[in-house]
Every structure is written in C-alpha cells, then in structure tokens.
Design an enzyme around this catalytic site. Structure first.
Site, PDB file in Angstrom:
ATOM      1  N   SER A  37       0.845  -1.193   0.000  1.00 38.71           N
ATOM      2  CA  SER A  37       0.000   0.000   0.000  1.00 38.71           C
ATOM      3  C   SER A  37       0.874   1.234   0.000  1.00 38.71           C
ATOM      4  O   SER A  37       2.018   1.206   0.474  1.00 38.71           O
ATOM      5  CB  SER A  37      -0.875   0.013   1.257  1.00 38.71           C
ATOM      6  OG  SER A  37      -1.494   1.269   1.444  1.00 38.71           O
ATOM      7  N   TYR A  59       0.267   0.182  10.619  1.00 36.41           N
ATOM      8  CA  TYR A  59      -0.133  -0.207   9.263  1.00 36.41           C
ATOM      9  C   TYR A  59       1.020   0.039   8.292  1.00 36.41           C
ATOM     10  O   TYR A  59       1.351  -0.819   7.471  1.00 36.41           O
ATOM     11  CB  TYR A  59      -1.372   0.589   8.841  1.00 36.41           C
ATOM     12  CG  TYR A  59      -1.887   0.241   7.463  1.00 36.41           C
ATOM     13  CD1 TYR A  59      -2.402  -1.024   7.193  1.00 36.41           C
ATOM     14  CD2 TYR A  59      -1.864   1.182   6.427  1.00 36.41           C
ATOM     15  CE1 TYR A  59      -2.875  -1.354   5.930  1.00 36.41           C
ATOM     16  CE2 TYR A  59      -2.349   0.863   5.164  1.00 36.41           C
ATOM     17  CZ  TYR A  59      -2.846  -0.403   4.922  1.00 36.41           C
ATOM     18  OH  TYR A  59      -3.311  -0.726   3.675  1.00 36.41           O
TER      19      TYR A  59
END
Length: 320
Positions: free
Chosen positions: A157, A183
């Site tokens: 990501s 994350y």
C-alpha cells in the site's frame, strides 16, 4: 504492450487473455479486492484457490466467482486460513502441500488496516502479525508449490509511506501504539518480503512484486470512522497539492484489483521482479515532495529486506 493506468479495470487488463490451465492462489477472498481478483481470473479460464478466515462469509461473498468460473471455464475452491494464527497458517500450508498441485501465481491479498492495538494468537502486534508474518510463514511453507517461472504478488500500500519497519520494536513494546504507523510498518514489510523473496527465487524464474491497489472503499476501512477517513484524505491531498499532483480519487474495486491481476498475468516478469507497482505500472522512487506516489527507498532496500527476513524467521520460529 498496452499502457494501462489508474482507471484501468480487471476486465481491461485481461481483455483477450486466456488463463486456461493456469492455477492461482488468492488470500482474502471474503470481500472486496480478493473477490474481484478471483472473479476476473476464473472468468478467463483460470483455476483459483481462495483462502479466507471465515469460510461461511467467503462462501457467500464468492457466489459471483463460482458463476464466473462456470461461464469462463475456470474453477474455484476455498481453503481455511487465519493469518493471525500460525497454527492455522501451518495447517493451511500442510493441506496444500499434501494436495501437491502447483501454483503459477500466489497473490497475498488479505490484510487488516489501522486496527486498534491488539495481538495475534501468537502474541504479535495485530497488523504486523496478520499482514506480514502470517503471509511470510504461509508463502514460505508453500514456496515449493510455486512453479518455476511463477510469480508472487504481495499486496502492499501507499500506506508504507507512513513508516519503515522497526525491527528493534516490532510489537510497540517500547513505543506508543499508533494504528497508522503500525499499518505503515506492515505494508513496508509486504514490499520488503517481495524484494527478498524475489532475490531468493529468481534463479528458478520465480519473480515477486509488491502492489499498491490504490484507495478503495472496502471492508479494509472497518476500523475507521468517517471523520478519520476524511482527515486521511485531506492529509493525502495536502501532500498531493504540494507535489503538484492531482487530488486523491477513490478507485472502484475492479480498478483497485487491476494492478494485482496485471502483475499476476500480464506484466513482463523481468520488469516487475523485486519492484513496487501502482496503477498497472512500475512505480518510481518517491522523494520528500512526491506526496503518496511512488515507493520509499527503505521499502526496496535489499539489506533492509534481508534483515526483515531474518527477524521474521526468528519471530515465527522457522528458517526458510
């Protein structure tokens, strides 16, 4: 070769492509990108094994995949895999090894995003444990099933811009927990895993690449309230304005899954091996002024990748 872009869909990317006789493994087939990735592949004749934690949910979510398989001549089956449990990871891998059939491509699509602090069954911080360590153990255990000349597509990501891995404190034992930092670390790890897996397996023609699907409204954002998403988009847009880039736009799910499918079945393996991909292209290196586009140098650093691999082996208690 056709030049695809941010607006390209899975159907655009696979137009005219016959995947009959090819076998794919896709994790996270109970929602969103995983379902669409599987649907697009079976619609072009591929045999797909989907992996999911909640089998009942996955069965319901993939009814359209089974219909597409019937129409396209492909096949679809599901195996149980809970990436937050090494016992489940090992059981799933053992089942596939016992079955013995190989895979042309493995796509590690499953993941969690910005989860509140928690721990996996084995005591790892939830995001690093699920997004990285679960896939690390699973893929390495079934690596022998990836056919020579095959591929690994690791879903990462642009969130990797938030943080490099912290191998000295992967569980936030000595620092305050931040869901976005956690994350970011896990997504950087997904890229570094592809870099080192590619180095280790390219000798037999297996290439690995990391993929940023784009911003998509899927179940991945279930831990966020509306205000958090809006604040994040404004932060991204501020960086985009500073870099002279276009404002952020959500992609549709077929657009979001397009880069995974492109990397898995269309792109030149020599061009994507060990690289980070976005918008159906190889991404360039990001600099401080490039917003959230491109890839941070630390996420492609081969020494960082080797160090992460060694730390990951230590954490899961296995050498690969």
């Amino acid at each position: 070769m056709t030049q695809f872009n941010a607006k390209s869909t899975t159907d655009d990317v696979l137009a005219g492509v016959d995947l009959s006789g090819k076998r794919f493994l896709v994790t996270g087939v109970s929602a969103g990108l995983g379902v669409e990735t599987a649907r697009a592949l079976v619609a072009h004749g591929a045999d797909v094994v989907g992996a999911a934690r909640d089998l009942a949910k996955a069965e319901a979510a993939t009814a359209e995949v089974r219909e597409a398989a019937k129409a396209g001549g492909g096949s679809f089956e599901i195996v149980a895999l809970d990436l937050a449990s090494l016992a489940s990871v090992r059981a799933a891998a053992d089942k596939l090894i016992a079955d013995g059939r190989g895979f042309d491509v493995v796509i590690t699509n499953a993941g969690v995003m910005a989860a509140p602090f928690g721990k996996t069954a084995d005591g790892f911080e939830t995001q690093f444990g699920t997004n990285h360590l679960g896939h690390f153990a699973f893929v390495n255990r079934i690596a022998s099933l990836i056919e020579d000349g095959g591929r690994l597509v690791s879903l990462a990501s642009a969130g990797h811009h938030f943080a490099d891995v912290d191998l000295g404190d992967p569980g936030f034992d000595r620092s305050d927990y931040d869901p976005w930092v956690a994350y970011g670390r896990s997504k950087t790890a997904n890229i570094l895993f592809a870099v080192e897996f590619d180095r280790r397996h390219r000798g037999r023609g297996v290439r690995a690449a990391a993929v940023h699907p784009g911003g998509i409204q899927t179940e991945l954002s279930r831990h966020l309230d509306d205000g958090a998403i809006e604040a994040l988009i404004e932060q991204i847009n501020a960086a985009a304005r500073a870099a002279g880039d276009e404002a952020f736009e959500f992609k549709s799910i077929p657009q979001g899954a397009a880069t995974s499918v492109w990397a898995a079945a269309v792109a030149d393996p020599a061009e994507i091996g060990g690289r980070y991909l976005e918008d159906c292209q190889v991404a360039g290196l990001a600099n401080e002024g490039s917003g959230n586009r491109g890839v941070r140098a630390y996420a492609l650093d081969p020494q960082n990748a080797k160090a992460l691999w060694a730390k990951s082996e230590e954490m899961v208690g296995e050498r690969f």
